[in-house]
Design a protein around this motif. Sequence first.
Motif, short mmCIF file in Angstrom:
data_model
loop_
_atom_site.label_atom_id
_atom_site.label_comp_id
_atom_site.label_asym_id
_atom_site.label_seq_id
_atom_site.Cartn_x
_atom_site.Cartn_y
_atom_site.Cartn_z
N LEU A 170 0.85 -1.19 0.00
CA LEU A 170 0.00 0.00 0.00
C LEU A 170 0.89 1.24 0.00
O LEU A 170 1.79 1.35 0.82
CB LEU A 170 -0.87 -0.01 1.28
N ALA A 171 0.61 2.17 -0.93
CA ALA A 171 1.37 3.42 -0.95
C ALA A 171 0.61 4.47 -0.15
O ALA A 171 -0.57 4.70 -0.38
CB ALA A 171 1.54 3.90 -2.39
N ILE A 172 1.31 5.09 0.78
CA ILE A 172 0.71 6.13 1.62
C ILE A 172 1.65 7.34 1.59
O ILE A 172 2.87 7.18 1.66
CB ILE A 172 0.54 5.63 3.08
N GLY A 173 1.08 8.53 1.52
CA GLY A 173 1.92 9.74 1.49
C GLY A 173 2.38 10.05 0.09
O GLY A 173 1.71 9.71 -0.90
N LEU A 174 3.55 10.65 -0.03
CA LEU A 174 4.02 11.13 -1.33
C LEU A 174 4.19 10.00 -2.34
O LEU A 174 4.12 10.23 -3.54
CB LEU A 174 5.35 11.88 -1.16
N SER A 175 4.41 8.79 -1.87
CA SER A 175 4.56 7.67 -2.81
C SER A 175 3.24 7.33 -3.51
O SER A 175 3.22 6.64 -4.52
CB SER A 175 5.07 6.42 -2.07
N SER A 176 2.11 7.84 -2.97
CA SER A 176 0.81 7.49 -3.55
C SER A 176 0.34 8.51 -4.57
O SER A 176 -0.65 8.31 -5.26
CB SER A 176 -0.24 7.39 -2.45
N GLY A 177 1.03 9.64 -4.64
CA GLY A 177 0.64 10.70 -5.57
C GLY A 177 0.86 12.04 -4.91
O GLY A 177 1.16 12.11 -3.72
#
Length: 496
Positions: free
Chosen positions: A324-331
């Motif tokens: 799961l990408a959370i934070g800047l890694s998600s967009g």
Amino acid sequence: MRIVILGGGSSGWMSASLLARLMGNQLDITLVESEHIGTIGVGEATIPPITHFNKVLGIDENTFIQKTNGTFKLGIEFVGWKDPTSSYMHAFGQIGKDMGLAPFHHNWLNARSNGYKNDFWHFSLNYQAAKAGKFQPLPRIPNTRLPGIVHAYHFDAGLYAQYLQTLSTAWGVKRIEGEVEHVSLNKENGEITALRLKSGQVVEGDFFIDCSGFKGVLISEALKTGYEDWRHWLPCDRALAVPTENTSDIPPYTQSIAHQAGWQWRIPLQHRTGNGLVYCSDYLDDNSATELLLGQLNTNVIGTPKPIKFVTGRRVKQWHKNCLAIGLSSGFLEPLESTSLHLVQSGLVRFMKLLPNKSNYHAAEREFNRQSEVEFTRIRDFIILHYVLNNRNEPFWKRCRDMPIPDSLAHKIALFKATGQVFREQDELFTDVAWHQVMLGQGLMPEACHPLAEALSGSQTSDLFSSLETLINATVADMSEHTAYIQQYCRMDNPR
Ligand SMILES: Cc1cc2nc3c(=O)[nH]c(=O)nc-3n(C[C@H](O)[C@H](O)[C@H](O)COP(=O)(O)OP(=O)(O)OC[C@H]3O[C@@H](n4cnc5c(N)ncnc54)[C@H](O)[C@@H]3O)c2cc1C
């Protein structure tokens, strides 16, 4: 379930603290971070739902402000956005008093067409308090059923992560210092099995949360999920961040000041003011941007401006396999409405609601990605709104005014123009009052108000307006000064 979080910025420690607080007994949580790589070091203005996040963590508000050198935030002032001399605020909370089917702004629109002169924000408790430099917690306007102050926070991003780290480790989260140099994948199903650090240490897990920042070490570099680029709608692609000395009177709101090819933020903290310029490199080179920012600061600079490059958009699959990408890694959506930390919070809540069955992620993954796409696109539209409705003359602003916009936003604008109505869909973050403020503030006046507002006689309307005015003025007069409130209840722990 063994959960491994990669990254110790705000998103990493927000993830660790929430999971540990709510499910520490059932999850084995490890966080890997590299001091050598460091964090982005910005992200200091928030929106009201952060108060719920803190409540869930059991954090006392004044202690939180003390530990993070924080201040209180009642809204965001947009200076020069409609045209260079204009300003308005997106103030949190309600405005006026709704009368049945027609929200309050219809009464204001009707009165205005009959010669009423005061602006819409005259009836916003948050706006009046912000401009008077006042703050205190106030759930209701005393002796009424009208809602009171709605607030968020400004805080030091480094101290925030540090504070959450202290809580998380006390709740059982293991922290490993080190840099990931290899991500091992299961050859059959493509899931992540372990992270190998430069030290040789191997960190195995069942589920991985990628909080590694823009790079997306797991979600992008290892799992190669795609990225949807939104720069054609939001063309700013660079930022410069620089702190300055604090001011003696601390304003309880963020400022966003439009410039020739972007905008400047001003975030007041107890020990310093956070400043930055978000700009479009097609219209402003880095040296000119630095000169522009340094020429617009109202207290002495501390340090040198830090450059940041970004690509506005979102990870196509924010949850992929066991990652799961959370934070800047998600967009990333530019910080105009202070939404990034909120997206961390809402992503975590969504994840916890869908907490996966260890051997079958598929349905949960699909639902997570569906909901987060809706959330990101609605916030994206709200941010584009500020750019597209402008009357500035510079080439950057002309481009923003003339660009094609998403259909979803075009519909919202057309509907407001024709009927004065905005409909908030399902879990949409921004309230209709938030949309009204930005639309009106950017100069979009509805062609008509709701007939129900016209049904009130002139004297009924003026009675309503004067009773609201009296209540708001009296409430603001009785409130504490923001700076004095901080000094008395939550003076900073870290005057660094
Ligand atoms: C200019 C700008 C202004 C912003 N302003 C706001 C704002 O006002 N309000 C708001 O809500 N948000 C704002 N944001 C967004 C906010 O900064 C981020 O959402 C927030 O800081 C979370 O970042 P992060 O933790 O995802 O990433 P980062 O802070 O970049 O942290 C990444 C972590 O991953 C670690 N890491 C990376 N690679 C490796 C590796 N190979 N091995 C080990 N560790 C690794 C790093 O060491 C670090 O600990 C802003 C962003 C920008 C760019």
